[in-house]
Design a protein around this motif. Structure first.
Motif, PDB file in Angstrom:
ATOM      1  N   ARG A 117       0.823  -1.205   0.000  1.00 51.24           N
ATOM      2  CA  ARG A 117       0.000   0.000   0.000  1.00 51.24           C
ATOM      3  C   ARG A 117       0.858   1.256   0.000  1.00 51.24           C
ATOM      4  NH1 ARG A 117      -2.108  -4.267   1.606  1.00 51.24           N
ATOM      5  NH2 ARG A 117      -4.346  -4.706   1.383  1.00 51.24           N
ATOM      6  N   GLY A 118       2.002   1.147  -0.610  1.00 48.79           N
ATOM      7  CA  GLY A 118       2.853   2.317  -0.805  1.00 48.79           C
ATOM      8  C   GLY A 118       3.840   2.594   0.301  1.00 48.79           C
ATOM      9  N   GLY A 119       3.918   1.735   1.301  1.00 51.70           N
ATOM     10  CA  GLY A 119       4.936   1.876   2.343  1.00 51.70           C
ATOM     11  C   GLY A 119       4.555   2.764   3.498  1.00 51.70           C
ATOM     12  N   LYS A 120       3.391   3.386   3.475  1.00 51.65           N
ATOM     13  CA  LYS A 120       2.972   4.197   4.622  1.00 51.65           C
ATOM     14  C   LYS A 120       1.456   4.329   4.624  1.00 51.65           C
ATOM     15  CE  LYS A 120       3.707   8.625   2.230  1.00 51.65           C
ATOM     16  NZ  LYS A 120       4.397   9.933   2.318  1.00 51.65           N
ATOM     17  N   LEU A 121       0.905   4.482   5.813  1.00 50.08           N
ATOM     18  CA  LEU A 121      -0.531   4.631   6.002  1.00 50.08           C
ATOM     19  C   LEU A 121      -0.784   5.759   6.986  1.00 50.08           C
ATOM     20  CD1 LEU A 121      -1.574   0.877   6.437  1.00 50.08           C
ATOM     21  CD2 LEU A 121      -2.017   2.305   4.424  1.00 50.08           C
ATOM     22  N   SER A 122      -1.963   6.373   6.874  1.00 49.54           N
ATOM     23  CA  SER A 122      -2.385   7.398   7.825  1.00 49.54           C
ATOM     24  C   SER A 122      -3.819   7.109   8.254  1.00 49.54           C
ATOM     25  CB  SER A 122      -2.304   8.795   7.189  1.00 49.54           C
ATOM     26  OG  SER A 122      -3.284   8.922   6.172  1.00 49.54           O
ATOM     27  N   LYS A 123      -4.293   7.862   9.225  1.00 49.86           N
ATOM     28  CA  LYS A 123      -5.661   7.669   9.708  1.00 49.86           C
ATOM     29  C   LYS A 123      -6.678   7.739   8.573  1.00 49.86           C
ATOM     30  CE  LYS A 123      -5.097   9.634  14.370  1.00 49.86           C
ATOM     31  NZ  LYS A 123      -5.561  10.721  15.275  1.00 49.86           N
ATOM     32  N   ALA A 124      -6.408   8.588   7.610  1.00 47.57           N
ATOM     33  CA  ALA A 124      -7.356   8.783   6.510  1.00 47.57           C
ATOM     34  C   ALA A 124      -7.548   7.514   5.686  1.00 47.57           C
ATOM     35  CB  ALA A 124      -6.873   9.920   5.611  1.00 47.57           C
ATOM     36  N   ASP A 125      -6.600   6.572   5.759  1.00 46.47           N
ATOM     37  CA  ASP A 125      -6.697   5.335   4.982  1.00 46.47           C
ATOM     38  C   ASP A 125      -7.501   4.248   5.696  1.00 46.47           C
ATOM     39  OD1 ASP A 125      -4.882   6.269   2.920  1.00 46.47           O
ATOM     40  OD2 ASP A 125      -3.266   5.999   4.386  1.00 46.47           O
ATOM     41  N   ALA A 126      -7.832   4.457   6.954  1.00 49.07           N
ATOM     42  CA  ALA A 126      -8.346   3.376   7.801  1.00 49.07           C
ATOM     43  C   ALA A 126      -9.596   2.715   7.243  1.00 49.07           C
ATOM     44  CB  ALA A 126      -8.610   3.900   9.212  1.00 49.07           C
ATOM     45  N   ALA A 127     -10.511   3.496   6.689  1.00 48.58           N
ATOM     46  CA  ALA A 127     -11.799   2.936   6.256  1.00 48.58           C
ATOM     47  C   ALA A 127     -11.641   1.892   5.158  1.00 48.58           C
ATOM     48  CB  ALA A 127     -12.715   4.058   5.780  1.00 48.58           C
ATOM     49  N   GLY A 128     -10.531   1.923   4.416  1.00 49.65           N
ATOM     50  CA  GLY A 128     -10.326   0.970   3.334  1.00 49.65           C
ATOM     51  C   GLY A 128      -9.385  -0.164   3.680  1.00 49.65           C
ATOM     52  N   LEU A 129      -9.060  -0.341   4.957  1.00 55.23           N
ATOM     53  CA  LEU A 129      -8.085  -1.351   5.373  1.00 55.23           C
ATOM     54  C   LEU A 129      -8.763  -2.572   5.990  1.00 55.23           C
ATOM     55  CD1 LEU A 129      -5.403   1.013   6.968  1.00 55.23           C
ATOM     56  CD2 LEU A 129      -5.404   0.023   4.655  1.00 55.23           C
ATOM     57  N   ASP A 130      -8.015  -3.657   6.023  1.00 52.16           N
ATOM     58  CA  ASP A 130      -8.484  -4.906   6.641  1.00 52.16           C
ATOM     59  C   ASP A 130      -7.922  -5.017   8.050  1.00 52.16           C
ATOM     60  OD1 ASP A 130      -9.699  -5.950   4.178  1.00 52.16           O
ATOM     61  OD2 ASP A 130      -7.631  -6.085   3.476  1.00 52.16           O
ATOM     62  N   PHE A 131      -8.776  -5.416   8.988  1.00 59.58           N
ATOM     63  CA  PHE A 131      -8.348  -5.613  10.362  1.00 59.58           C
ATOM     64  C   PHE A 131      -8.638  -7.055  10.773  1.00 59.58           C
ATOM     65  CE2 PHE A 131      -8.700  -1.111   9.944  1.00 59.58           C
ATOM     66  CZ  PHE A 131      -7.711  -0.590  10.777  1.00 59.58           C
ATOM     67  N   ILE A 132      -7.798  -7.568  11.644  1.00 61.66           N
ATOM     68  CA  ILE A 132      -7.941  -8.945  12.135  1.00 61.66           C
ATOM     69  C   ILE A 132      -8.675  -8.923  13.466  1.00 61.66           C
ATOM     70  CG2 ILE A 132      -6.741 -11.044  12.809  1.00 61.66           C
ATOM     71  CD1 ILE A 132      -6.495 -10.268   9.833  1.00 61.66           C
ATOM     72  N   GLY A 133      -9.742  -9.710  13.554  1.00 60.20           N
ATOM     73  CA  GLY A 133     -10.550  -9.738  14.768  1.00 60.20           C
ATOM     74  C   GLY A 133     -10.077 -10.783  15.756  1.00 60.20           C
ATOM     75  N   TYR A 134     -10.486 -10.603  17.000  1.00 57.34           N
ATOM     76  CA  TYR A 134     -10.216 -11.571  18.056  1.00 57.34           C
ATOM     77  C   TYR A 134     -11.549 -12.189  18.474  1.00 57.34           C
ATOM     78  CZ  TYR A 134      -5.433  -9.830  18.140  1.00 57.34           C
ATOM     79  OH  TYR A 134      -4.156  -9.495  17.782  1.00 57.34           O
ATOM     80  N   ASP A 135     -11.959 -12.011  19.686  1.00 55.12           N
ATOM     81  CA  ASP A 135     -13.165 -12.687  20.161  1.00 55.12           C
ATOM     82  C   ASP A 135     -14.423 -11.841  19.946  1.00 55.12           C
ATOM     83  OD1 ASP A 135     -14.467 -14.859  21.269  1.00 55.12           O
ATOM     84  OD2 ASP A 135     -14.370 -14.056  23.297  1.00 55.12           O
ATOM     85  N   ASN A 136     -14.281 -10.525  20.067  1.00 56.51           N
ATOM     86  CA  ASN A 136     -15.444  -9.635  20.055  1.00 56.51           C
ATOM     87  C   ASN A 136     -15.168  -8.483  19.086  1.00 56.51           C
ATOM     88  OD1 ASN A 136     -17.342  -7.568  20.657  1.00 56.51           O
ATOM     89  ND2 ASN A 136     -17.653  -8.414  22.716  1.00 56.51           N
ATOM     90  N   ASN A 137     -15.743  -8.561  17.878  1.00 56.33           N
ATOM     91  CA  ASN A 137     -15.479  -7.545  16.859  1.00 56.33           C
ATOM     92  C   ASN A 137     -16.010  -6.179  17.254  1.00 56.33           C
ATOM     93  OD1 ASN A 137     -14.201  -9.438  15.314  1.00 56.33           O
ATOM     94  ND2 ASN A 137     -15.865  -9.696  13.851  1.00 56.33           N
ATOM     95  N   GLU A 138     -17.171  -6.152  17.923  1.00 53.41           N
ATOM     96  CA  GLU A 138     -17.742  -4.877  18.349  1.00 53.41           C
ATOM     97  C   GLU A 138     -16.808  -4.162  19.325  1.00 53.41           C
ATOM     98  OE1 GLU A 138     -21.823  -3.111  20.468  1.00 53.41           O
ATOM     99  OE2 GLU A 138     -21.597  -5.267  20.082  1.00 53.41           O
ATOM    100  N   GLU A 139     -16.243  -4.931  20.244  1.00 52.19           N
ATOM    101  CA  GLU A 139     -15.307  -4.362  21.218  1.00 52.19           C
ATOM    102  C   GLU A 139     -14.038  -3.886  20.520  1.00 52.19           C
ATOM    103  OE1 GLU A 139     -13.202  -6.972  24.144  1.00 52.19           O
ATOM    104  OE2 GLU A 139     -14.416  -5.835  25.581  1.00 52.19           O
ATOM    105  N   LEU A 140     -13.536  -4.666  19.551  1.00 54.39           N
ATOM    106  CA  LEU A 140     -12.332  -4.274  18.824  1.00 54.39           C
ATOM    107  C   LEU A 140     -12.552  -2.964  18.079  1.00 54.39           C
ATOM    108  CD1 LEU A 140      -9.482  -4.733  17.738  1.00 54.39           C
ATOM    109  CD2 LEU A 140     -10.465  -6.212  15.967  1.00 54.39           C
ATOM    110  N   VAL A 141     -13.717  -2.814  17.447  1.00 50.83           N
ATOM    111  CA  VAL A 141     -14.017  -1.574  16.735  1.00 50.83           C
ATOM    112  C   VAL A 141     -13.974  -0.385  17.689  1.00 50.83           C
ATOM    113  CG1 VAL A 141     -15.856  -0.292  15.565  1.00 50.83           C
ATOM    114  CG2 VAL A 141     -15.306  -2.623  14.853  1.00 50.83           C
ATOM    115  N   SER A 142     -14.499  -0.550  18.898  1.00 54.52           N
ATOM    116  CA  SER A 142     -14.474   0.556  19.867  1.00 54.52           C
ATOM    117  C   SER A 142     -13.042   0.928  20.234  1.00 54.52           C
ATOM    118  CB  SER A 142     -15.281   0.182  21.113  1.00 54.52           C
ATOM    119  OG  SER A 142     -14.627  -0.817  21.882  1.00 54.52           O
ATOM    120  N   TYR A 143     -12.160  -0.076  20.349  1.00 54.50           N
ATOM    121  CA  TYR A 143     -10.755   0.210  20.640  1.00 54.50           C
ATOM    122  C   TYR A 143     -10.102   0.938  19.469  1.00 54.50           C
ATOM    123  CZ  TYR A 143     -11.037  -3.066  24.581  1.00 54.50           C
ATOM    124  OH  TYR A 143     -11.369  -3.707  25.746  1.00 54.50           O
TER     125      TYR A 143
END
Length: 300
Positions: A181-207
């Motif tokens: 993804r070009g070697g760097k990311l910023s907050k503005a890129d977050a909505a288009g990124l993939d995140f890895i979940g653990y046990d509770n996705n709703e809780e992870l989103v809040s974090y």
């Protein structure tokens, strides 16, 4: 001492304690080298002598009643005293030995505890350690563990807790994920990124939102309640996740994901039962864990 007030048999009390510790009549019978019917009769006799119900049967398991929990704490003290008598009689009173169960997250158990436990083996070779890996809070009052490493303060007066430190954490990804993804990311890129979940996705989103990222559960398309597995997905380049610096620093292929996101901190607590804290073997392990966890380098 009012000797007439002691109306129960120690063998019955021991049968109850071992059943409470082992979690089933069959396991307790094996531990005491008794038949299960014999052990069951001893526990029933103690209940009759004291006029209380000590266990409830839930599915195929035995669960302590409130009266059983309270009684177990007192009988455990008796058991410790009986052990000290035996040790003193055999000349081993100064030895520290026996089983200690430690509860921690699977990631801490896999990546932080091994070095600490290796030193403990040299210091106290008579201690047997069992590590209970769980991402939920173990109930120390029900003896699910003797010592727990937690990230929240305990809220029960029967528990003894020591806050060791605040540990930093960031959002990390594999270097290959960042390079793609070009070697760097910023907050503005977050909505288009993939995140890895653990046990509770709703809780992870809040974090993640607490980091200032505009993300939702739709960003989490892969995950596992097993932290070690979820972290492996991060290492393989499937997406980003929050991780303690001291764990992430052990993986050279992992880098902080964002240039403009500051780390956060979370507390590390060491917790045990107040009465267990008077046990030499528990105290030895508790103090050694505290010393070792205080020495862990944050890494970034």
């Amino acid at each position: 001492m009012n000797w007439q007030s002691i109306t129960f048999d120690w063998n019955q009390a021991r049968a109850f304690l071992v059943t409470a510790e082992e979690g089933s009549l069959s396991a307790a019978a094996r531990a005491l080298r008794l038949t299960q019917p014999t052990l069951s009769r001893q526990v029933a006799a103690l209940e009759e002598a004291l006029g209380v119900t000590l266990f409830e049967r839930v599915a195929k398991s035995l669960v302590l009643t409130d009266a059983g929990i309270e009684l177990a704490e007192h009988v455990r003290v008796m058991g410790e005293a009986a052990s000290r008598v035996s040790l003193a009689a055999s000349g081993k009173a100064q030895q520290v030995e026996g089983l200690v169960t430690i509860s921690s997250t699977d990631l801490m158990a896999a990546h932080i505890l091994p070095d600490i436990l290796r030193e403990l083996r040299d210091k106290a070779p008579g201690i047997e350690v069992k590590v209970l890996c769980t991402n939920s809070l173990s109930d120390l009052r029900r003896r699910e563990a003797d010592i727990a490493v937690r990230h929240v303060a305990p809220d029960h007066p029967d528990l003894y807790a020591r806050k060791l430190r605040e540990a930093p954490a960031r959002i990390y990804c594999a270097r290959c994920y960042l390079d793609a993804r070009g070697g760097k990311l910023s907050k503005a890129d977050a909505a288009g990124l993939d995140f890895i979940g653990y046990d509770n996705n709703e809780e992870l989103v809040s974090y993640l939102r607490a980091f200032g990222l505009d993300v939702g559960e739709a960003n989490i398309r892969l995950g596992s309640p097993n932290g070690v597995v979820a972290w492996e997905f991060v290492r393989r380049g499937f997406g980003l996740s929050i991780m303690a610096d001291e764990i992430a620093a052990r993986f050279p292929e992992i880098v902080p994901a964002f240039e403009d996101v500051e780390p956060v901190t979370f507390p590390i607590w060491l917790v045990t039962h107040r009465e267990l804290h008077t046990s030499r073997r528990i105290r030895t392990v508790f103090d050694h864990l505290a010393e070792g966890l205080l020495r862990v380098e944050p890494g970034f």
